[in-house]
Design a protein around this motif. Structure first.
Motif, PDB file in Angstrom:
ATOM      1  N   GLY A  74       1.007  -0.966   0.006  1.00 37.64           N
ATOM      2  CA  GLY A  74      -0.010  -0.262  -0.094  1.00 37.64           C
ATOM      3  C   GLY A  74       0.927   0.594  -0.196  1.00 37.64           C
ATOM      4  O   GLY A  74       1.531   1.039   0.406  1.00 37.64           O
ATOM      5  N   VAL A  75       0.526   2.365  -0.658  1.00 33.08           N
ATOM      6  CA  VAL A  75       1.138   3.634   0.304  1.00 33.08           C
ATOM      7  C   VAL A  75       0.965   4.149   0.968  1.00 33.08           C
ATOM      8  O   VAL A  75      -0.694   4.466   1.901  1.00 33.08           O
ATOM      9  CB  VAL A  75       1.250   5.006  -0.951  1.00 33.08           C
ATOM     10  N   THR A  76       1.481   5.266   1.723  1.00 27.77           N
ATOM     11  CA  THR A  76       1.164   6.169   2.804  1.00 27.77           C
ATOM     12  C   THR A  76       0.207   6.980   2.463  1.00 27.77           C
ATOM     13  O   THR A  76      -0.433   8.314   3.367  1.00 27.77           O
ATOM     14  CB  THR A  76       2.269   6.148   3.387  1.00 27.77           C
ATOM     15  N   TYR A  77       1.024   8.299   0.864  1.00 33.13           N
ATOM     16  CA  TYR A  77       0.804   8.889   0.892  1.00 33.13           C
ATOM     17  C   TYR A  77       0.031   9.093  -0.519  1.00 33.13           C
ATOM     18  O   TYR A  77       0.436   8.385  -1.305  1.00 33.13           O
ATOM     19  CB  TYR A  77       1.532   9.865   0.179  1.00 33.13           C
ATOM     20  N   PRO A  78      -1.501   8.872  -0.068  1.00 36.04           N
ATOM     21  CA  PRO A  78      -2.405   8.247  -1.461  1.00 36.04           C
ATOM     22  C   PRO A  78      -2.975   9.445  -2.673  1.00 36.04           C
ATOM     23  O   PRO A  78      -3.230   8.869  -4.021  1.00 36.04           O
ATOM     24  CB  PRO A  78      -3.837   7.848  -0.741  1.00 36.04           C
ATOM     25  N   ALA A  79      -2.121  10.386  -2.170  1.00 35.22           N
ATOM     26  CA  ALA A  79      -2.393  11.742  -3.684  1.00 35.22           C
ATOM     27  C   ALA A  79      -1.503  11.589  -4.461  1.00 35.22           C
ATOM     28  O   ALA A  79      -1.185  11.129  -4.262  1.00 35.22           O
ATOM     29  CB  ALA A  79      -2.312  12.720  -2.477  1.00 35.22           C
ATOM     30  N   GLY A  80      -2.682  12.138  -5.836  1.00 38.03           N
ATOM     31  CA  GLY A  80      -1.110  12.164  -6.698  1.00 38.03           C
ATOM     32  C   GLY A  80      -1.612  11.058  -7.404  1.00 38.03           C
ATOM     33  O   GLY A  80      -2.176  10.136  -7.467  1.00 38.03           O
ATOM     34  N   PRO A  81      -0.763  10.359  -7.155  1.00 34.70           N
ATOM     35  CA  PRO A  81      -0.063   8.726  -8.251  1.00 34.70           C
ATOM     36  C   PRO A  81       0.175   7.877  -7.111  1.00 34.70           C
ATOM     37  O   PRO A  81      -0.239   6.682  -8.074  1.00 34.70           O
ATOM     38  CB  PRO A  81       1.328   8.500  -9.173  1.00 34.70           C
TER      39      PRO A  81
END
Length: 158
Positions: A74-81
């Motif tokens: 998963g990603v920690t910062y979901p904004a942008g890509p």
């Protein structure tokens, strides 16, 4: 509480992201699902989950989840890509498939930030080039595939 989630679950317990409260994430997930439908329809549409960490100082993780519940990382910062990165990670780790692919160079592409802070698919082959905006992979397909996809969408809508 993390500023990314509106409802904190039990540490380590994934819960669905409230997309109604996060239209930015809903739009990003919709774009990724358009790309999946165009280029990897057998994967099905993904959902977005939030996995709260055990430590309050660590940010939430946002994995993209396949319809059957399988996910990876998963990603920690979901904004942008970020959502595109999470989906790509799940496809590659769970389905063991490079996705998406630049048809010109026959190599996998990566989510990145393009002009005007848009999420884009970027091909790193040779000098590198922007393939398309995330959500627009259908436009990169050869004519026959693109037309078949449009026919399929019309049948589904009509």
């Amino acid at each position: 509480m993390s500023h990314f989630s509106h409802r904190r679950g039990v540490a380590g317990e994934p819960h669905p992201v409230d997309l109604a409260a996060r239209p930015d994430l809903a739009a990003a997930l919709d774009a990724v699902n358009r790309d999946l439908a165009a280029t990897l329809p057998e994967a099905g549409p993904m959902r977005l989950m939030c996995t709260p960490p055990d430590d309050e100082d660590v940010p939430d993780q946002f994995p993209a989840v396949l319809p059957d519940g399988r996910r990876h990382g998963g990603v920690t910062y979901p904004a942008g890509p970020g959502i595109a990165e999470a989906a790509q990670e799940t496809v590659q780790a769970v389905l063991w498939q490079g996705w998406p692919v630049c048809l010109e160079h026959r190599t996998g592409v990566h989510a990145d930030i393009g002009a005007n802070e848009r999420a884009v698919w970027w091909c790193r082959a040779r000098e590198g080039h922007e393939l398309c905006e995330v959500g627009e992979l259908a436009q990169t397909l050869p004519g026959r595939q693109r037309r078949a996809l449009r026919r399929k969408e019309r049948r589904r809508e009509g």
